[in-house]
Design a protein around this motif. Structure first.
Motif, PDB file in Angstrom:
ATOM      1  N   MET A  63       0.853  -1.180   0.000  1.00 37.84           N
ATOM      2  CA  MET A  63       0.000   0.000   0.000  1.00 37.84           C
ATOM      3  C   MET A  63       0.892   1.234   0.000  1.00 37.84           C
ATOM      4  SD  MET A  63      -3.048   1.063   2.618  1.00 37.84           S
ATOM      5  CE  MET A  63      -2.244   1.886   3.961  1.00 37.84           C
ATOM      6  N   THR A  64       0.645   2.150  -0.914  1.00 35.69           N
ATOM      7  CA  THR A  64       1.377   3.409  -0.991  1.00 35.69           C
ATOM      8  C   THR A  64       0.661   4.455  -0.155  1.00 35.69           C
ATOM      9  OG1 THR A  64       2.103   2.870  -3.217  1.00 35.69           O
ATOM     10  CG2 THR A  64       2.266   5.172  -2.540  1.00 35.69           C
ATOM     11  N   MET A  65       1.435   5.154   0.682  1.00 34.66           N
ATOM     12  CA  MET A  65       0.840   6.181   1.534  1.00 34.66           C
ATOM     13  C   MET A  65       1.245   7.552   1.000  1.00 34.66           C
ATOM     14  SD  MET A  65       1.083   6.392   5.594  1.00 34.66           S
ATOM     15  CE  MET A  65       0.754   7.852   6.492  1.00 34.66           C
ATOM     16  N   THR A  66       0.277   8.419   0.833  1.00 32.30           N
ATOM     17  CA  THR A  66       0.568   9.783   0.418  1.00 32.30           C
ATOM     18  C   THR A  66       0.249  10.719   1.571  1.00 32.30           C
ATOM     19  OG1 THR A  66      -1.653  10.065  -0.486  1.00 32.30           O
ATOM     20  CG2 THR A  66       0.053   9.318  -2.018  1.00 32.30           C
ATOM     21  N   ILE A  67       0.964  11.821   1.624  1.00 35.55           N
ATOM     22  CA  ILE A  67       0.732  12.814   2.669  1.00 35.55           C
ATOM     23  C   ILE A  67      -0.471  13.657   2.261  1.00 35.55           C
ATOM     24  CG2 ILE A  67       1.711  14.756   3.929  1.00 35.55           C
ATOM     25  CD1 ILE A  67       3.065  12.069   4.523  1.00 35.55           C
ATOM     26  N   SER A  68      -1.468  13.688   3.111  1.00 37.85           N
ATOM     27  CA  SER A  68      -2.692  14.426   2.817  1.00 37.85           C
ATOM     28  C   SER A  68      -2.477  15.922   3.023  1.00 37.85           C
ATOM     29  CB  SER A  68      -3.817  13.938   3.731  1.00 37.85           C
ATOM     30  OG  SER A  68      -3.592  14.398   5.057  1.00 37.85           O
ATOM     31  N   PRO A  69      -3.327  16.762   2.430  1.00 40.27           N
ATOM     32  CA  PRO A  69      -3.253  18.202   2.693  1.00 40.27           C
ATOM     33  C   PRO A  69      -3.405  18.524   4.181  1.00 40.27           C
ATOM     34  CG  PRO A  69      -4.629  17.790   0.779  1.00 40.27           C
ATOM     35  CD  PRO A  69      -4.311  16.445   1.389  1.00 40.27           C
ATOM     36  N   PHE A  70      -4.184  17.725   4.903  1.00 42.08           N
ATOM     37  CA  PHE A  70      -4.332  17.927   6.348  1.00 42.08           C
ATOM     38  C   PHE A  70      -2.989  17.760   7.055  1.00 42.08           C
ATOM     39  CE2 PHE A  70      -4.719  15.894  10.518  1.00 42.08           C
ATOM     40  CZ  PHE A  70      -5.350  16.908  11.225  1.00 42.08           C
TER      41      PHE A  70
END
Length: 164
Positions: A1-8
């Motif tokens: 699973m790839t995790m991206t940094i959210s705008p939050f």
């Protein structure tokens, strides 16, 4: 699973404290980073409980606060504690507002933190209304500290040692 940094998370995180607050942030700023934790709890009946865990500290809210995550035991084991602390320096009281919440155990507390000699002392109340005192001791540049918790007027309930 790839995790991206959210705008939050991008809006929450910060590289460090602003210049006008940097000196005030030293009391807890040394905690920034990831730590391993060994916990020992001394219960009233003489029972001793031991756990390992992990802690992660970072600058948040434009560097005007420090937030952490405490996880016990270490991942990937199922959690018995998974909480967060928000520490905010208040120049008006020359101290820190400290707000802890562990939704897994429905535990929360509010404290005020200040330096006391070479130690850090946090006083407040927990979710049961009991007075609490946390004392960070043995703080060294080698990133090894002792942490003791004491509910007042009761005896010591637990001690922890954390190492990077």
């Amino acid at each position: 699973m790839t995790m991206t940094i959210s705008p939050f998370l991008t809006a929450l995180g910060s590289e460090g404290p602003p210049a006008d607050r940097a000196k005030d942030m030293d009391l807890y700023g040394w905690l920034i980073g990831s730590w391993e934790m060994d916990t020992v709890h001394y219960l009233d009946d003489g029972t001793i409980q031991k756990w390992d865990g992990e802690c992660h500290f970072g600058w948040v809210l434009e560097g005007r606060a420090i937030q952490d995550v405490w996880i016990r035991p270490k991942r990937p084991a199922p959690s018995t504690m998974y909480g967060t602390t928000l520490r905010i320096f208040d120049p008006g009281i020359d101290g820190w507002h400290i707000i802890w919440n562990d939704p897994l155990n429905r535990d929360h507390s509010r404290q005020i933190g200040r330096a006391e000699g070479k130690d850090i002392v946090q006083l407040g109340n927990d979710s049961r209304g009991l007075k609490t005192r946390w004392r960070f001791t043995e703080i060294t540049a080698t990133a090894s500290i002792g942490l003791a918790r004491k509910d007042l007027p009761r005896a010591i309930l637990g001690k922890s040692r954390m190492n990077i």
